[in-house]
Design a protein around this motif. Sequence first.
Motif, PDB file in Angstrom:
ATOM      1  N   GLN A  39       0.811  -1.221   0.000  1.00  0.00           N
ATOM      2  CA  GLN A  39       0.000   0.000   0.000  1.00  0.00           C
ATOM      3  C   GLN A  39       0.846   1.273   0.000  1.00  0.00           C
ATOM      4  O   GLN A  39       1.964   1.282   0.514  1.00  0.00           O
ATOM      5  N   ASN A  41       0.558   3.865   1.780  1.00  0.00           N
ATOM      6  CA  ASN A  41       0.667   4.519   3.086  1.00  0.00           C
ATOM      7  C   ASN A  41       0.415   3.484   4.177  1.00  0.00           C
ATOM      8  O   ASN A  41      -0.613   2.803   4.155  1.00  0.00           O
ATOM      9  N   PRO A  42       1.317   3.355   5.152  1.00  0.00           N
ATOM     10  CA  PRO A  42       1.118   2.340   6.197  1.00  0.00           C
ATOM     11  C   PRO A  42      -0.035   2.655   7.140  1.00  0.00           C
ATOM     12  O   PRO A  42      -0.447   1.796   7.914  1.00  0.00           O
ATOM     13  N   GLN A  43      -0.577   3.884   7.086  1.00  0.00           N
ATOM     14  CA  GLN A  43      -1.721   4.237   7.922  1.00  0.00           C
ATOM     15  C   GLN A  43      -3.060   3.943   7.245  1.00  0.00           C
ATOM     16  O   GLN A  43      -4.111   4.062   7.868  1.00  0.00           O
ATOM     17  N   TYR A  47      -4.348  -1.255   4.521  1.00  0.00           N
ATOM     18  CA  TYR A  47      -3.141  -1.907   5.024  1.00  0.00           C
ATOM     19  C   TYR A  47      -3.372  -2.464   6.429  1.00  0.00           C
ATOM     20  O   TYR A  47      -3.100  -3.634   6.699  1.00  0.00           O
ATOM     21  N   THR A  48      -3.901  -1.607   7.315  1.00  0.00           N
ATOM     22  CA  THR A  48      -4.025  -1.999   8.722  1.00  0.00           C
ATOM     23  C   THR A  48      -5.199  -2.931   8.987  1.00  0.00           C
ATOM     24  O   THR A  48      -5.125  -3.789   9.866  1.00  0.00           O
ATOM     25  N   ASP A  51      -4.709  -5.987   4.780  1.00  0.00           N
ATOM     26  CA  ASP A  51      -3.449  -6.635   4.406  1.00  0.00           C
ATOM     27  C   ASP A  51      -2.734  -7.250   5.605  1.00  0.00           C
ATOM     28  O   ASP A  51      -2.245  -8.380   5.539  1.00  0.00           O
ATOM     29  N   GLN A  52      -2.640  -6.502   6.691  1.00  0.00           N
ATOM     30  CA  GLN A  52      -1.921  -7.029   7.859  1.00  0.00           C
ATOM     31  C   GLN A  52      -2.614  -8.247   8.474  1.00  0.00           C
ATOM     32  O   GLN A  52      -1.974  -9.283   8.664  1.00  0.00           O
ATOM     33  N   ALA A  72       5.328  -5.040   3.829  1.00  0.00           N
ATOM     34  CA  ALA A  72       5.753  -3.641   3.934  1.00  0.00           C
ATOM     35  C   ALA A  72       4.891  -2.781   3.027  1.00  0.00           C
ATOM     36  O   ALA A  72       4.292  -3.273   2.060  1.00  0.00           O
ATOM     37  N   SER A  73       4.825  -1.495   3.351  1.00  0.00           N
ATOM     38  CA  SER A  73       4.149  -0.531   2.483  1.00  0.00           C
ATOM     39  C   SER A  73       5.177   0.092   1.545  1.00  0.00           C
ATOM     40  O   SER A  73       6.385  -0.073   1.723  1.00  0.00           O
ATOM     41  N   GLU A  76       7.957   2.274   3.151  1.00  0.00           N
ATOM     42  CA  GLU A  76       8.908   1.489   3.932  1.00  0.00           C
ATOM     43  C   GLU A  76       9.960   0.831   3.047  1.00  0.00           C
ATOM     44  O   GLU A  76      11.051   0.506   3.519  1.00  0.00           O
TER      45      GLU A  76
END
Length: 358
Positions: A39, A41-43, A47-48, A51-52, A72-73, A76
């Motif tokens: 993604q 952006n990790p925020q 993603y949160t 994906d995680q 990882a995004s 990162e």
Amino acid sequence: MTTFGNWGRAALGAVLGASLLAATAQAQGPQINLQAVTQPNPQQPQYTRADQPLLRDALQARSNGRIRVTLASWPERNVNGPEIIRLTRSGQVEIGAAPLNTVAGDVPLLDMADLAGLNPTIQQARQIGEALLPEMNRALERFGVRLLAVAPYPAQVLFCREKAESLAALRGRRIRTGGGSINDFVSAIGGQAVGIGFPEVYPSLERGVVDCAITGTGSGNAARWYEVTTHMYALPVAWSTYGYFVNLAWWNRIDAPARELITQVMAELADAQWKLGDEASEDGIACNIGQRAGCSIGRLVETRPMTVTRPTPEDLVTLRGVLTSTVLPAFVRRCGAACGETYNRIVAPISGVRYTAQ
């Protein structure tokens, strides 16, 4: 009619089947290390919230640790969208995710799934994206990759530094796009399309390098674009349908039970992402304008909330007209006559808009 008992037996069978599949995948076999970059952006909730817990955690848990996932995004790994498919193709990562339009420079057919103005609803975006999967994979496999799934971001709208209440108001403005057919749309309404990678958009808006930028309602919220823009024009130009690409050589090399487990988890991930994309579209608007009651996914903007304008009926008609007159012909010029035939065969029966050679 399906009875509760029949449903219960079917559900039990599905659970037992999934358990057997997981048990098979965790049976004897070599350790599988999977690198995934997904993604911008990790925020981001994509993603949160998806994906995680699914791509990373569930896959590892259901294989009893046999499949080890490093997720990882983009920031990162210091990469942008167009690089994702190349990283995956080269085998530097096993799975990479990026919007189809940002990697369509390598495979122009990919842009077909989410042409600007094509999909007025997220439900149609999914129908078209999944209908095109076999065609997209035929094109991608020549480059050593394939798509495991497609998914959406929230509705792609305009974030602007100054008041924006119609398409006419955007004439002459510099507008950041993710590439592909949205460039054609911006040019058709009299704007200037500017290609900027997602991580660089915030400072570009802050410094006035661009006047507006197109992204998902929730994606812009996650990236704090509300700090550097004041107005949102909530015209759903597209959905930024993106793909989860896998390195084909790696995919063919792993054993069948592992492939089946990954396929199952990716199907669940796609379901979760389509549901999230739908929910996050309105949530993103509510969060950005400081409406607490409607904001449960994104970040509530309490200081300097944005002003949102809903699309006018005239602009919805204009968007559809631009698809027919400009976006589709420009796409076929980039992709070739065969793409026009593919569009009319697969997409036109769903969209109700046919391509006519010019």
